[in-house]
Write a protein that holds these residues in place. Structure first.
Motif, PDB file in Angstrom:
ATOM      1  N   UNK A  42       0.828  -1.206   0.000  1.00 36.00           N
ATOM      2  CA  UNK A  42       0.000   0.000   0.000  1.00 36.00           C
ATOM      3  C   UNK A  42       0.862   1.255   0.000  1.00 36.00           C
ATOM      4  N   UNK A  43       1.951   1.234   0.772  1.00 32.01           N
ATOM      5  CA  UNK A  43       2.860   2.378   0.786  1.00 32.01           C
ATOM      6  C   UNK A  43       3.512   2.580  -0.580  1.00 32.01           C
ATOM      7  N   UNK A  44       3.918   1.486  -1.210  1.00 28.76           N
ATOM      8  CA  UNK A  44       4.589   1.582  -2.500  1.00 28.76           C
ATOM      9  C   UNK A  44       3.640   2.040  -3.604  1.00 28.76           C
ATOM     10  N   UNK A  45       2.352   1.706  -3.465  1.00 29.87           N
ATOM     11  CA  UNK A  45       1.379   2.132  -4.465  1.00 29.87           C
ATOM     12  C   UNK A  45       1.318   3.658  -4.553  1.00 29.87           C
ATOM     13  N   UNK A  46       1.669   4.338  -3.473  1.00 31.90           N
ATOM     14  CA  UNK A  46       1.649   5.803  -3.448  1.00 31.90           C
ATOM     15  C   UNK A  46       2.963   6.415  -3.930  1.00 31.90           C
ATOM     16  N   UNK A  47       4.002   5.600  -4.048  1.00 33.48           N
ATOM     17  CA  UNK A  47       5.347   6.134  -4.282  1.00 33.48           C
ATOM     18  C   UNK A  47       5.471   6.874  -5.609  1.00 33.48           C
ATOM     19  N   UNK A  48       4.915   6.327  -6.689  1.00 35.37           N
ATOM     20  CA  UNK A  48       5.048   7.001  -7.987  1.00 35.37           C
ATOM     21  C   UNK A  48       4.316   8.338  -7.990  1.00 35.37           C
ATOM     22  N   UNK A  49       3.194   8.408  -7.277  1.00 31.91           N
ATOM     23  CA  UNK A  49       2.464   9.678  -7.191  1.00 31.91           C
ATOM     24  C   UNK A  49       3.220  10.692  -6.336  1.00 31.91           C
ATOM     25  N   UNK A  50       3.883  10.207  -5.285  1.00 33.01           N
ATOM     26  CA  UNK A  50       4.673  11.113  -4.446  1.00 33.01           C
ATOM     27  C   UNK A  50       5.854  11.695  -5.217  1.00 33.01           C
ATOM     28  N   UNK A  51       6.478  10.892  -6.059  1.00 34.91           N
ATOM     29  CA  UNK A  51       7.596  11.403  -6.860  1.00 34.91           C
ATOM     30  C   UNK A  51       7.097  12.419  -7.885  1.00 34.91           C
ATOM     31  N   UNK A  52       5.915  12.168  -8.449  1.00 36.11           N
ATOM     32  CA  UNK A  52       5.321  13.128  -9.386  1.00 36.11           C
ATOM     33  C   UNK A  52       5.017  14.448  -8.675  1.00 36.11           C
ATOM     34  N   UNK A  53       4.457  14.370  -7.476  1.00 40.27           N
ATOM     35  CA  UNK A  53       4.185  15.580  -6.699  1.00 40.27           C
ATOM     36  C   UNK A  53       5.475  16.340  -6.392  1.00 40.27           C
ATOM     37  N   UNK A  54       6.548  15.596  -6.150  1.00 36.93           N
ATOM     38  CA  UNK A  54       7.838  16.245  -5.895  1.00 36.93           C
ATOM     39  C   UNK A  54       8.322  17.011  -7.121  1.00 36.93           C
ATOM     40  N   UNK A  55       8.068  16.461  -8.314  1.00 34.33           N
ATOM     41  CA  UNK A  55       8.441  17.148  -9.562  1.00 34.33           C
ATOM     42  C   UNK A  55       7.636  18.440  -9.711  1.00 34.33           C
ATOM     43  N   UNK A  56       6.340  18.372  -9.434  1.00 34.37           N
ATOM     44  CA  UNK A  56       5.485  19.565  -9.526  1.00 34.37           C
ATOM     45  C   UNK A  56       5.972  20.637  -8.560  1.00 34.37           C
ATOM     46  N   UNK A  57       6.267  20.240  -7.322  1.00 33.00           N
ATOM     47  CA  UNK A  57       6.755  21.195  -6.318  1.00 33.00           C
ATOM     48  C   UNK A  57       8.098  21.781  -6.733  1.00 33.00           C
ATOM     49  N   UNK A  58       8.944  20.965  -7.326  1.00 30.50           N
ATOM     50  CA  UNK A  58      10.246  21.441  -7.793  1.00 30.50           C
ATOM     51  C   UNK A  58      10.075  22.514  -8.864  1.00 30.50           C
ATOM     52  N   UNK A  59       9.186  22.274  -9.810  1.00 28.46           N
ATOM     53  CA  UNK A  59       8.946  23.254 -10.882  1.00 28.46           C
ATOM     54  C   UNK A  59       8.516  24.602 -10.296  1.00 28.46           C
ATOM     55  N   UNK A  60       7.651  24.551  -9.306  1.00 25.63           N
ATOM     56  CA  UNK A  60       7.141  25.785  -8.703  1.00 25.63           C
ATOM     57  C   UNK A  60       8.225  26.476  -7.885  1.00 25.63           C
ATOM     58  N   UNK A  61       8.981  25.702  -7.103  1.00 29.08           N
ATOM     59  CA  UNK A  61      10.044  26.281  -6.274  1.00 29.08           C
ATOM     60  C   UNK A  61      11.144  26.904  -7.129  1.00 29.08           C
ATOM     61  N   UNK A  62      11.482  26.239  -8.228  1.00 33.12           N
ATOM     62  CA  UNK A  62      12.546  26.729  -9.105  1.00 33.12           C
ATOM     63  C   UNK A  62      12.071  27.826 -10.064  1.00 33.12           C
ATOM     64  N   UNK A  63      10.755  28.056 -10.086  1.00 35.66           N
ATOM     65  CA  UNK A  63      10.168  29.061 -10.986  1.00 35.66           C
ATOM     66  C   UNK A  63      10.599  28.835 -12.436  1.00 35.66           C
ATOM     67  N   UNK A  64      10.477  27.586 -12.862  1.00 33.46           N
ATOM     68  CA  UNK A  64      10.891  27.245 -14.228  1.00 33.46           C
ATOM     69  C   UNK A  64       9.858  27.759 -15.228  1.00 33.46           C
ATOM     70  N   UNK A  65      10.263  27.810 -16.478  1.00 37.05           N
ATOM     71  CA  UNK A  65       9.367  28.249 -17.536  1.00 37.05           C
ATOM     72  C   UNK A  65       8.453  27.127 -18.010  1.00 37.05           C
TER      73      UNK A  65
END
Length: 442
Positions: A42-65
Motif C-alpha cells: 500500500x505504501x509503494x502504491x503511493x510512491x510514484x504519485x509522491x515522486x510526481x508531486x515532488x516534480x510539480x513542487x520542484x517546478x514551482x520552487x525553481x520558478x521554471x518556464x
C-alpha cells in the motif's frame, strides 16, 4: 508541419529554465513486494504519485518556464482513472503558477490507449503521433525556445522517429528535441524508436530531452546535450539508487540563443532501493554479523535523507559463519530480527531478503590437487568454468531443457556469468555435504 506558440511572462530573468522528467509510470503495481506484505504494498502504491508531486513542487520552487515529460506518464496504455485525475491535478498546479508543460507519449502510454474524458489545463501541449510538432515558446514576449516532439501513436514503434524531426532552422532560438527512444544499444530495455547519437547531432539541436531508459544518464555533455533523466521513482531492485529528474538553466543572449547551459540532477524518489554486499571474511560469531548488518541499516537510514528504503543483503566471502548460515531457519530468524520493530511511518527500512552466497572456508587450490572424489568434483566444476569445449558440451546437454515447451515457460537461457555463479553454488552445496571438519583441518 504544425507550428504552435506558447508563452510565459514569469520565471527567472534572462534565464530559460525547465525541468526534464520522464517515465513517471504512475500507478505502477510493485507486485513483487506487495505480495509479501500488504501494508508495504500500500505504501509503494503511493510512491510514484509522491515522486510526481515532488516534480510539480520542484517546478514551482525553481520558478521554471516549463516542464518536459518524455513519455511513459502511465504504466500501461489502459491507464487507471485515478492516475489520470492525479496527473491532471498536478498540471493544474503548474497552470496556476504560470508554468507550461510539454508531453510526448511513449510505449507504455501510446496515444491509442484508453483515456477518460477529462478537461486538460490550457498550459499543456501533447505532441502529435503522426508527425514531429514544432512548438515555439516565448518568454517576456521574446522567442526563447523551440520544442520539437513526437508521441507514440501505438505501443510498438521500431522505426527511427528522429528521421521525422526537422533540422534546426537558422532563426530558431534554443532548440529542444522531446522524444521517447533508444539511443544506441541497451540490453535492459526494448529498442523502441532506435536511433544513434549521430542521428541526433545531425539536426543541430541544443538539447535532447529523452525518455525510455530508466537509469539517469547524460549521454552527451556537449552540443547537443543529450540526457535521460531516468524514472523519478525506482520500482524494484533493478532500479536501485537515487532517482529523479533534471533542472536545466540556459542563459539567454540578446537574440535569445542559448549560451551557458547548466544541468542539475534532483532526487525525487520517496522510496529507495539498495542492494548491499556484505563479506563474512573476518567475522567469527553470529553477533558480529548482526552488528555489521545493523550498521548498514543505520547508514542507509542516515543517507536516505528522510526517504524510506527497501534493501537486499547479499552475503559473500569465505568464513566459519558459512556453516551457521546453512543451518535450517537461521537466515529466516536473522531476517525477522532485522525487520522487528519497523513500522510503516513516514520513513521505514524494510529488509526484503538475505541471500547467502558465502563459500566453504577452505583453500580450493588444495582440493584441486586431491586424488579422490572431492578432487574430481572440483576439477569438473573448474573445467566447466574455464574450458570452452567443456562449457559448450555442457550447454548441449542442457539445451533440451531450455528448448522444451514447458521449459520455455519457466526458464530462460543462461549466460556465462550466471552459469559460473550456478556452478559455484552447486559446488558449495556438494562440498558442504561431502567434507567434514577433519577435511577442513587438512
Amino acid at each position: 508541419m504544425k507550428k504552435t506558440k506558447m508563452s510565459a511572462d514569469s520565471g527567472k530573468a534572462g534565464i530559460l529554465s525547465f525541468v526534464h522528467a520522464a517515465d513517471l509510470h504512475l500507478d505502477s503495481p510493485f507486485t513483487e513486494i506487495s505480495g509479501i506484505d500488504p501494508e508495504l504494498g500500500e505504501r509503494l502504491a503511493k510512491a510514484t504519485f509522491q515522486s510526481y508531486e515532488a516534480i510539480i513542487e520542484l517546478c514551482i520552487e525553481e520558478k521554471v518556464d516549463f516542464l518536459l515529460i518524455a513519455g511513459d506518464v502511465y504504466d500501461s496504455a489502459d491507464k487507471s482513472l485515478y492516475a489520470q485525475v492525479r496527473f491532471i491535478e498536478g498540471l493544474r498546479k503548474l497552470e496556476i503558477a504560470g508554468i507550461q508543460v510539454f508531453i510526448c507519449h511513449g510505449n507504455h502510454d501510446p496515444l491509442e490507449g484508453w483515456s477518460a474524458s477529462l478537461t486538460w489545463p490550457e498550459n499543456v501541449h501533447i505532441m502529435s503521433g503522426d508527425r514531429a510538432e514544432v512548438v515555439k515558446f516565448k518568454k517576456d514576449r521574446e522567442n526563447a525556445a523551440v520544442i520539437v516532439g513526437m508521441s507514440y501513436p501505438t505501443r510498438h514503434i521500431m522505426k527511427n522517429l528522429v528521421k521525422n524531426f526537422p533540422k534546426k532552422e537558422g532563426n530558431w532560438p534554443f532548440t529542444i528535441g522531446l522524444l521517447h527512444c533508444s539511443v544506441g544499444s541497451n540490453p535492459e530495455h526494448d529498442p523502441y524508436a532506435p536511433c544513434t547519437l549521430q542521428d541526433l547531432r545531425e539536426l543541430n539541436y541544443d538539447y535532447w530531452a529523452l525518455g525510455h531508459i530508466h537509469t539517469p544518464s547524460i549521454v552527451c555533455k556537449e552540443a547537443p546535450i543529450v540526457i535521460y533523466p531516468g524514472n523519478p521513482q525506482g520500482r524494484h531492485f533493478s532500479e536501485n539508487g537515487a532517482r529523479g529528474c533534471f533542472v536545466v538553466d540556459v542563459s539567454l543572449g540578446r537574440d535569445s540563443s542559448g549560451r551557458d547551459i547548466s544541468t542539475r540532477f534532483i532526487e525525487t524518489d520517496s522510496v529507495r532501493w539498495y542492494i548491499r554486499e556484505i563479506s563474512i571474511e573476518g567475522l567469527e560469531k553470529e553477533g558480529e554479523l548482526i552488528e555489521s548488518l545493523q550498521s548498514q541499516l543505520d547508514e542507509m537510514r542516515e543517507n536516505s535523507v528522510g526517504r524510506s528504503v527497501i534493501c537486499r543483503f547479499v552475503l559473500k566471502g569465505r568464513g566459519p559463519l558459512h556453516h551457521i548460515l546453512r543451518q535450517e531457519g537461521f537466515i529466516e530468524d536473522l531476517l525477522r530480527l532485522l525487520r522487528e520493530g519497523e513500522t510503516w511511518g513516514r520513513q521505514f527500512i524494510w529488509v526484503e531478503r538475505i541471500e547467502d552466497d558465502t563459500l566453504f572456508p577452505i583453500e580450493r587450490e588444495i582440493l584441486l590437487k586431491r586424488e579422490d572424489f572431492v578432487g574430481d568434483l572440483v576439477k569438473i566444476v573448474e573445467g566447466l568454468k574455464t574450458d570452452e569445449n567443456s562449457r559448450n558440451e555442457f550447454h548441449e546437454v542442457l539445451s533440451p531443457l531450455f528448448g522444451s515447451r514447458n521449459g520455455r515457460k519457466h526458464i530462460s537461457k543462461i549466460d556465462d556469468d550466471e552459469m559460473n555463479s550456478l556452478l559455484q553454488r552447486a559446488e558449495n552445496i556438494l562440498l558442504d555435504a561431502l567434507l567434514t571438519e577433519k577435511d577442513n583441518e587438512n
